[in-house]
Design a protein around this motif. Structure first.
Motif, PDB file in Angstrom:
ATOM      1  N   THR A  33      14.287   2.292  -5.020  1.00  0.00           N
ATOM      2  CA  THR A  33      13.545   3.120  -4.083  1.00  0.00           C
ATOM      3  C   THR A  33      14.454   4.185  -3.507  1.00  0.00           C
ATOM      4  OG1 THR A  33      11.982   3.071  -2.240  1.00  0.00           O
ATOM      5  CG2 THR A  33      13.937   1.714  -2.000  1.00  0.00           C
TER       6      THR A  33
ATOM      7  N   ILE B 113       6.224  -1.202  -4.946  1.00  0.00           N
ATOM      8  CA  ILE B 113       6.223  -2.520  -4.306  1.00  0.00           C
ATOM      9  C   ILE B 113       4.794  -3.004  -4.039  1.00  0.00           C
ATOM     10  CG2 ILE B 113       6.416  -1.652  -1.922  1.00  0.00           C
ATOM     11  CD1 ILE B 113       8.171  -4.817  -3.284  1.00  0.00           C
ATOM     12  N   THR B 114       3.887  -2.077  -3.727  1.00  0.00           N
ATOM     13  CA  THR B 114       2.514  -2.494  -3.444  1.00  0.00           C
ATOM     14  C   THR B 114       1.906  -3.196  -4.658  1.00  0.00           C
ATOM     15  OG1 THR B 114       2.331  -0.637  -1.931  1.00  0.00           O
ATOM     16  CG2 THR B 114       0.279  -1.707  -2.569  1.00  0.00           C
TER      17      THR B 114
ATOM     18  N   SER C 104      -5.456   0.363   3.504  1.00  0.00           N
ATOM     19  CA  SER C 104      -4.717   1.614   3.363  1.00  0.00           C
ATOM     20  C   SER C 104      -3.232   1.294   3.408  1.00  0.00           C
ATOM     21  CB  SER C 104      -5.099   2.549   4.510  1.00  0.00           C
ATOM     22  OG  SER C 104      -4.291   3.717   4.500  1.00  0.00           O
ATOM     23  N   VAL C 105      -2.452   2.005   2.613  1.00  0.00           N
ATOM     24  CA  VAL C 105      -1.010   1.755   2.565  1.00  0.00           C
ATOM     25  C   VAL C 105      -0.271   2.958   2.011  1.00  0.00           C
ATOM     26  CG1 VAL C 105      -1.159   0.703   0.259  1.00  0.00           C
ATOM     27  CG2 VAL C 105       0.818   0.201   1.694  1.00  0.00           C
ATOM     28  N   GLY C 106       0.971   3.115   2.420  1.00  0.00           N
ATOM     29  CA  GLY C 106       1.858   4.076   1.778  1.00  0.00           C
ATOM     30  C   GLY C 106       2.281   5.229   2.655  1.00  0.00           C
TER      31      GLY C 106
ATOM     32  N   THR D 172      -2.117  -0.970   6.649  1.00  0.00           N
ATOM     33  CA  THR D 172      -0.995  -1.902   6.519  1.00  0.00           C
ATOM     34  C   THR D 172       0.326  -1.147   6.418  1.00  0.00           C
ATOM     35  OG1 THR D 172      -1.096  -1.934   4.091  1.00  0.00           O
ATOM     36  CG2 THR D 172      -2.509  -3.490   5.258  1.00  0.00           C
TER      37      THR D 172
ATOM     38  N   GLN E 188       7.214  -1.692   3.689  1.00  0.00           N
ATOM     39  CA  GLN E 188       8.153  -0.928   2.865  1.00  0.00           C
ATOM     40  C   GLN E 188       8.602  -1.741   1.651  1.00  0.00           C
ATOM     41  OE1 GLN E 188      11.129  -0.716   6.185  1.00  0.00           O
ATOM     42  NE2 GLN E 188      10.743   1.483   6.020  1.00  0.00           N
ATOM     43  N   THR E 189       9.170  -1.041   0.684  1.00  0.00           N
ATOM     44  CA  THR E 189       9.780  -1.727  -0.460  1.00  0.00           C
ATOM     45  C   THR E 189      10.740  -2.805   0.050  1.00  0.00           C
ATOM     46  OG1 THR E 189       9.695   0.359  -1.674  1.00  0.00           O
ATOM     47  CG2 THR E 189      11.125  -1.357  -2.565  1.00  0.00           C
ATOM     48  N   GLU E 190      11.490  -2.447   1.066  1.00  0.00           N
ATOM     49  CA  GLU E 190      12.528  -3.338   1.594  1.00  0.00           C
ATOM     50  C   GLU E 190      11.949  -4.568   2.282  1.00  0.00           C
ATOM     51  OE1 GLU E 190      12.227  -0.133   2.012  1.00  0.00           O
ATOM     52  OE2 GLU E 190      14.148   0.890   1.690  1.00  0.00           O
TER      53      GLU E 190
ATOM     54  N   ARG F 227       8.633   9.201   8.642  1.00  0.00           N
ATOM     55  CA  ARG F 227      10.073   9.000   8.513  1.00  0.00           C
ATOM     56  C   ARG F 227      10.840   9.852   9.517  1.00  0.00           C
ATOM     57  NH1 ARG F 227      11.241   4.751   4.961  1.00  0.00           N
ATOM     58  NH2 ARG F 227      13.353   5.570   5.186  1.00  0.00           N
TER      59      ARG F 227
ATOM     60  N   ASN G 211       7.611  11.679   2.139  1.00  0.00           N
ATOM     61  CA  ASN G 211       6.597  10.801   1.579  1.00  0.00           C
ATOM     62  C   ASN G 211       5.492  11.670   0.980  1.00  0.00           C
ATOM     63  OD1 ASN G 211       4.533   8.927   1.158  1.00  0.00           O
ATOM     64  ND2 ASN G 211       5.265   7.634   2.834  1.00  0.00           N
TER      65      ASN G 211
ATOM     66  N   GLY H 170       2.317   9.197  -0.795  1.00  0.00           N
ATOM     67  CA  GLY H 170       2.684   7.781  -0.716  1.00  0.00           C
ATOM     68  C   GLY H 170       3.908   7.417  -1.547  1.00  0.00           C
TER      69      GLY H 170
ATOM     70  N   ARG I 172       7.946   7.763  -2.122  1.00  0.00           N
ATOM     71  CA  ARG I 172       9.156   8.091  -1.364  1.00  0.00           C
ATOM     72  C   ARG I 172      10.115   8.909  -2.185  1.00  0.00           C
ATOM     73  NH1 ARG I 172      11.338   2.588   1.261  1.00  0.00           N
ATOM     74  NH2 ARG I 172      13.283   3.748   1.355  1.00  0.00           N
TER      75      ARG I 172
HETATM   76  C1  7RM Z   1       4.403  -0.109   0.984  1.00  0.00           C
HETATM   77  C2  7RM Z   1       5.160   1.169   0.794  1.00  0.00           C
HETATM   78  C3  7RM Z   1       7.613   2.922   2.733  1.00  0.00           C
HETATM   79  C4  7RM Z   1       7.352   4.013   3.723  1.00  0.00           C
HETATM   80  C5  7RM Z   1       7.446   3.542   5.144  1.00  0.00           C
HETATM   81  C6  7RM Z   1       6.533   4.525   5.858  1.00  0.00           C
HETATM   82  C7  7RM Z   1       5.436   4.761   4.853  1.00  0.00           C
HETATM   83  C8  7RM Z   1       3.883   2.839   4.326  1.00  0.00           C
HETATM   84  C9  7RM Z   1       2.395   3.039   5.910  1.00  0.00           C
HETATM   85  C10 7RM Z   1       3.376   4.036   6.089  1.00  0.00           C
HETATM   86  C11 7RM Z   1       2.282   4.809   7.970  1.00  0.00           C
HETATM   87  C12 7RM Z   1       1.316   2.985   6.868  1.00  0.00           C
HETATM   88  N1  7RM Z   1       6.477   1.055   0.507  1.00  0.00           N
HETATM   89  N2  7RM Z   1       4.275   3.890   5.079  1.00  0.00           N
HETATM   90  N3  7RM Z   1       2.741   2.320   4.827  1.00  0.00           N
HETATM   91  N4  7RM Z   1       3.314   4.919   7.113  1.00  0.00           N
HETATM   92  N5  7RM Z   1       1.313   3.885   7.875  1.00  0.00           N
HETATM   93  N6  7RM Z   1       0.321   2.079   6.765  1.00  0.00           N
HETATM   94  O1  7RM Z   1       4.589   2.226   0.894  1.00  0.00           O
HETATM   95  O2  7RM Z   1       8.826   1.777   0.259  1.00  0.00           O
HETATM   96  O3  7RM Z   1       7.137   3.000  -0.947  1.00  0.00           O
HETATM   97  O4  7RM Z   1       7.344   3.333   1.407  1.00  0.00           O
HETATM   98  O5  7RM Z   1       6.010   4.485   3.582  1.00  0.00           O
HETATM   99  O6  7RM Z   1       7.211   5.720   6.089  1.00  0.00           O
HETATM  100  O7  7RM Z   1       8.770   3.577   5.606  1.00  0.00           O
HETATM  101  S1  7RM Z   1       7.492   2.300   0.239  1.00  0.00           S
END
Ligand code: 7RM
Length: 634
Positions: A248, A294-295, A369-371, A396, A399-401, A500, A506, A509, A511
């Motif tokens: 990532t 990761i999702t 919702s994610v990402g 939701t 993060q990958t971590e 961030r 981003n 969605g 990174r």
């Molecule tokens: C699961 C995933 C992580 C980064 C994270 C945030 C952003 C992810 C949301 C979100 C606002 C959310 N992993 N992020 N989910 N920001 N609301 N529901 O995305 O490693 O690829 O990214 O994504 O900035 O730090 S990831």
């Protein structure tokens, strides 16, 4: 097996328990899984080194928890419904028993190819069931998989293979994505040329296009598996043995290999799946993420299958062959849970409601919702037009971590507010700190989002470079895991993720590190220097804005050509997802006296706001700001 929460008071009660006594809480959850040997101690940790261990000395295999644990009851239940890119190609339904046999057979195949416990295997495949089979076969024999999104370039693939020293690549001849096909095998061929560690390349036949096969190195999936037994005795793994590496982007140049281990990842992802989505055995769960993120790992593959759920896996894109394809798939397979990214929601929203009209969407119960942050308008549209006002939305954040979701509503239980991820899940202890690291207690505060106590699925290290893990996540704020995100806690204690606060952008969605994109642009022979920032983009969330300084020999009439060749360069170095949306040629970049680029100014200009640039008198070259403003049309 259930630690399922059924009410808001139940959540509040369980949450308190999980904070007051985390070890007892997680031991209780973990006991519902099948361990060949139970753990001696639940948790040991410190965030200084960092060292994080869960379920110490517990022995298990995660695939036994998917298959053997379920086979008596779920053998004939559908595990995967696969929907092809082309709607005329019949969907495939794989039962738990069929998937088990495919995994066993491919596990034996990997062993025949000399893959042993601890070896790294790269998976570079389209969204086909074999991607799941390959992941689980690795887990079955204790090999560590590293899935690389099949949209990344040969160069990115080379870097990942070499970073983890992988022995085998599993790929396909090509992949279908909408009207296009991508030549995966030839990308692998190019990548592997620079990889000494690769012994074998296994090729699944998907598109039937002609590919070259290197004798002794390359083998067809169907040949390698022919006649191989489907019975495979799972390897016994330690709870803290590596399950997978997933690369990532961060704020520095090279992507990091985030490491997840077996026991904690299993327990936490399954627990969050069941609770956030309020999963019931008859549900049909569709997560639209690619398996390369990761999702996809956590909520297409591991958590749903550990729960004995039926998942939909879709090969194609949202708008092929028509703009209503997602909604058609929901009706066709009676999807109850639909989990996607805000960028997809906004792109579909932009098409209007006509594409939705032919479909009832009446099977839907929960939307996810994610990402990236979901804006209020997209949230409302999703709620009204897809959920028809009756499906709760779970926004939701994770993060990958973190391996699994950390802040999210429980569907239908936690009262939601558009654009708020709401409350921490059990075992998650978020804190907001100011730039000096002081915790901002109470409500109505805004700052850097950190986590102050371990949860079972958090990263353990970055592959091959533990110091980088410490530096990146555990050194900014003493004693805390720093997420890189900003957040606000409102008057109700609800969390809103603001995006961030580091040099990560981003895009849809995905990174990307600004340094990573700059390095790619700088590969162009006529580029002297570049600076990349994110800016608000209607569909993608953030777009990529690149400021580029060209060689002095370049005259402005060549800018258009160079723009195009920069896009080609970036696609070649990283992949199409990293292509800048805007490129502005400038003669210099605003720099401080110590030579650092003042990104704050570049961000403002990229946003189209030239009035609030703040103090620029400390710049080495304040005059450049006027030039950049003019060129940006401000
Ligand atoms: C699961 C995933 C992580 C980064 C994270 C945030 C952003 C992810 C949301 C979100 C606002 C959310 N992993 N992020 N989910 N920001 N609301 N529901 O995305 O490693 O690829 O990214 O994504 O900035 O730090 S990831």
């Amino acid at each position: 097996m259930s630690n399922k929460i059924h009410s808001l008071s139940g959540y509040l009660y369980e949450y308190q328990k999980s904070i007051a006594n985390p070890e007892e809480f997680w031991a209780d959850v973990a006991e519902r899984f099948y361990w060949r040997k139970s753990w001696d101690k639940v948790l040991e940790w410190n965030f200084e080194e960092p060292k994080i261990q869960w379920f110490i000395n517990g022995k298990l295999n995660i695939t036994e928890n998917i298959f053997e644990r379920h086979l008596f009851t779920l053998a004939n239940k559908t595990a995967i419904i696969w929907e092809a890119n082309d709607p005329n190609e019949p969907a495939i339904h794989l039962t738990y028993k069929q998937l088990y046999e495919k995994v066993g057979q491919f596990a034996n195949t990997l062993k025949n190819l000399n893959v042993q416990k601890g070896d790294r295997v790269i998976i570079y495949l389209p969204m086909i069931p074999e991607a799941v089979v390959a992941m689980l076969a690795c887990a079955r024999i204790g090999a560590i998989h590293s899935v690389v999104f099949a949209g990344f370039s040969a160069n990115s693939l080379t870097d990942r293979i070499n970073d983890c020293g992988a022995k085998v690549v599993i790929t396909a001849d090509g992949s279908y994505r909408g009207a296009k096909t991508f030549p995966l095998k030839s990308i692998v061929d190019e990548a592997v040329e620079k990889c000494k560690s690769i012994e074998k390349v296994v090729v699944f036949q998907r598109t039937h296009e002609t590919v070259s096969m290197v004798a002794g190195r390359d083998i067809w999936w169907h040949d390698a598996t022919a006649g191989v037994s489907t019975h495979n005795e799972a390897e016994e793994m330690d709870s803290e043995d590596m399950l997978f590496i997933l690369y990532t982007s961060g704020s520095t140049g090279k992507p990091k290999g985030v490491v997840h281990t077996t026991g904690g990842y299993m327990v936490y992802t399954q627990y969050t799946f069941e609770n956030v989505f309020q999963y019931k055995p008859e549900d049909i769960f569709w997560c639209t993420a690619d398996i390369g993120w990761i999702t996809g790992h956590s909520y297409i593959v591991y958590a749903p299958l550990l729960s004995g759920a039926t998942v939909v896996m879709y090969e194609g894109v949202p708008t092929y062959p028509h703009n209503g394809r997602f909604w058609e798939v929901i009706d066709k397979h009676k999807v109850t849970h639909f989990y996607t990214a805000p960028t997809a929601i906004r792109a579909l929203e932009a098409l209007g409601t006509d594409p939705i009209q032919p479909y009832s969407l009446k099977s839907l119960k929960v939307l996810g919702s994610v990402g990236e942050p979901i804006n209020v308008e997209a949230w409302q549209w999703y709620h009204t037009h897809i959920g028809k006002g009756r499906c709760p939305i779970v926004d939701t954040w994770w993060q990958t971590e973190t391996g699994g979701m950390l802040i999210s509503p429980l569907a239908g239980i936690t009262p939601t507010k558009p654009s708020f991820a709401t409350l921490p899940l059990c075992g998650v202890q978020p804190v907001i700190v100011d730039d000096k690291g002081n915790e901002l207690k109470g409500n109505n505060v805004e700052g850097n989002l950190c986590i102050k106590f371990p949860f079972p699925s958090m990263l353990r290290t970055t592959y091959g470079d533990h110091e980088r893990c410490r530096q990146t996540y555990f050194s900014t704020f003493k004693g805390l895991y720093f997420t890189g995100d900003g957040a606000r806690r409102d008057e109700d204690g609800y969390y809103r993720i603001l995006g961030r606060v580091d040099d990560v952008i981003n895009v849809s969605g995905h990174r990307l590190g600004t340094a990573e994109v700059e390095n790619a642009i700088n590969e162009h022979p006529l580029v002297i220097e570049s600076a990349v920032v994110g800016y608000p983009h209607d569909i993608k969330g953030q777009g990529i804005f690149a400021y580029v300084i060209c060689d002095s020999s370049v005259t402005p009439d060549r800018y258009e050509n160079i723009k195009n060749s920069i896009l080609i360069t970036v696609t070649k170095v990283i992949g199409a997802i990293a292509k800048p949306d805007k490129i502005l040629f400038v003669s210099g970049l605003p720099k401080t006296r110590s030579g650092k680029i003042m990104r704050r100014i570049l961000r403002k200009i990229a946003e189209g706001d030239a009035n609030n640039l703040g103090d620029i008198t400390t710049l080495l070259n304040p005059e450049i700001v006027e030039e950049i403003k003019q060129k940006a049309g401000l």
